[in-house]
Design an enzyme around this catalytic site. Sequence first.
Site, PDB file in Angstrom:
ATOM      1  N   CYS A 233       0.823  -1.212   0.000  1.00  0.00           N
ATOM      2  CA  CYS A 233       0.000   0.000   0.000  1.00  0.00           C
ATOM      3  C   CYS A 233       0.855   1.260   0.000  1.00  0.00           C
ATOM      4  CB  CYS A 233      -0.896   0.036   1.234  1.00  0.00           C
ATOM      5  SG  CYS A 233      -2.041  -1.333   1.369  1.00  0.00           S
ATOM      6  N   ASN A 234       1.961   1.207   0.719  1.00  0.00           N
ATOM      7  CA  ASN A 234       2.723   2.425   0.968  1.00  0.00           C
ATOM      8  C   ASN A 234       4.058   2.530   0.255  1.00  0.00           C
ATOM      9  OD1 ASN A 234       0.833   3.590   2.725  1.00  0.00           O
ATOM     10  ND2 ASN A 234       1.531   2.274   4.384  1.00  0.00           N
TER      11      ASN A 234
ATOM     12  N   GLU B  69       4.843  -1.254  12.910  1.00  0.00           N
ATOM     13  CA  GLU B  69       3.762  -2.114  12.400  1.00  0.00           C
ATOM     14  C   GLU B  69       4.355  -3.456  11.966  1.00  0.00           C
ATOM     15  OE1 GLU B  69       3.320  -3.079   9.164  1.00  0.00           O
ATOM     16  OE2 GLU B  69       4.574  -1.752   7.979  1.00  0.00           O
ATOM     17  N   PRO B  70       3.650  -4.537  12.233  1.00  0.00           N
ATOM     18  CA  PRO B  70       4.259  -5.868  12.126  1.00  0.00           C
ATOM     19  C   PRO B  70       4.228  -6.551  10.760  1.00  0.00           C
ATOM     20  CG  PRO B  70       2.081  -6.052  13.096  1.00  0.00           C
ATOM     21  CD  PRO B  70       2.319  -4.587  12.857  1.00  0.00           C
TER      22      PRO B  70
ATOM     23  N   MET C 210      -5.049  -7.283   6.078  1.00  0.00           N
ATOM     24  CA  MET C 210      -5.451  -5.983   6.640  1.00  0.00           C
ATOM     25  C   MET C 210      -6.798  -6.102   7.346  1.00  0.00           C
ATOM     26  SD  MET C 210      -3.139  -3.617   5.867  1.00  0.00           S
ATOM     27  CE  MET C 210      -3.476  -2.024   5.144  1.00  0.00           C
ATOM     28  N   ALA C 211      -7.716  -6.846   6.736  1.00  0.00           N
ATOM     29  CA  ALA C 211      -9.034  -7.036   7.333  1.00  0.00           C
ATOM     30  C   ALA C 211      -8.931  -7.817   8.645  1.00  0.00           C
ATOM     31  CB  ALA C 211      -9.954  -7.761   6.358  1.00  0.00           C
TER      32      ALA C 211
END
Length: 424
Positions: free
Chosen positions: A51-52, A115-116, A194-195
Amino acid sequence: MRDIVLLGLNHKTASVDVRECIAFTAEETDRALAMLRENPTIGESILFSTCNRIELLMAVDEREAAVAIAKQFIAEFKKVPLSQFENALYQYVGDEAVRHTLQVAASLDSMVVGEPQILGQMKEAYRKATVEKTSGVILNKLLHRTFFVAKKVRTETGIGDHAVSISYAAIELGKKIFGDLQGKRVMLIGAGEMAELAVEHLIRNRVGTITVANRTFSRGVELANRFNGKAIKFEEIIDFINDADIVISSTGANDYVLRKGQIKTAMKSRRNRSLFLIDIAVPRDIDPDINRITNAYVYDIDDLKGIVDENMEDRNREAVKAQRIIDEAVIGFRKWVDTLKVVPTIVSLRGKVEAMARQELEKTLVSLGHLSESDKRTIERMTGALVNKILHEPTDFLKKDGCRGNKSVALDLTRKLFNLEENN
């Protein structure tokens, strides 16, 4: 010796609009690696797209040529003009490329430090590269070292304590909007990692019903069953959105899952009750024009940057410790790379001395024809031992730090002293 080069862009250098234009799906990553493998200028490659960030890690012989080809490759593959994203690209070479790779794996370069899931994503990117055979000796070593260091950072620092993710930030945004999530009805679109992370945070915040919509219905059922939620067909999203307070979308779709017209119609059935839509997908799942509809509010992944996490200060302190571990690892990796430069010279030197010794040994044994086989073997062993003793200190000197300063000078001098160039 090949250079390690990293070319990429991330949430710090490019907006979500730019990132989603050149983000690679899993299938595109496979195709891209296969194409890169056929390009002789790109020696080794690993493509990492989340995403990033979108990053291409390479080991190349001609750095400038490889970077130019890589830029053009991305532009042509994604059918996006280079001018549209070139200014957002960063480039790291050598130690800095190694350091950046380690920082990414240790989540020091993430939108939210600590963040893992970034490490798992990097492991998957590496797995794809090994399947496509685009990762070789240098990148294999670097990635193995990277995973080891990332684990060490997790175990030896507190950077993972109260770990956060984009999913966590999305829930924090929901809390800012509502004040309290207890009893709020949530719809999850997508049932990926992510969900799953979002669900964990939602349950801790005692939300009401959770509905899961996923293209693969069985996967949606699997996730919903974990928390007594409800799974629906992807085609039923608009029907069930009428009852939702919060929608969190994180699919891998290439186009909008929710469009302005659909939400406009749904809002009439909801009698304009507020609907908050949080889009944590790249490319985006939710049409940003939905923001123009009364009482409908869309937040995308860039909006999450503004969320201040209460544990950020602690994690940043731990990040200093993590950086020390990474700096040590960069030095260690550089020493390994240096040995690759030394090995060909040592091999050539040993080969030449052994050949000379073997030639003289054969002459000597011919002149001493009366010797028994046992005596000959004794002389052969003595000759081998002499070669090893003669070469021990020069080899140790080249391998270690005895030559101080620019090691290439010592290597060049060694090759000239022993006239090794004739062996190449």
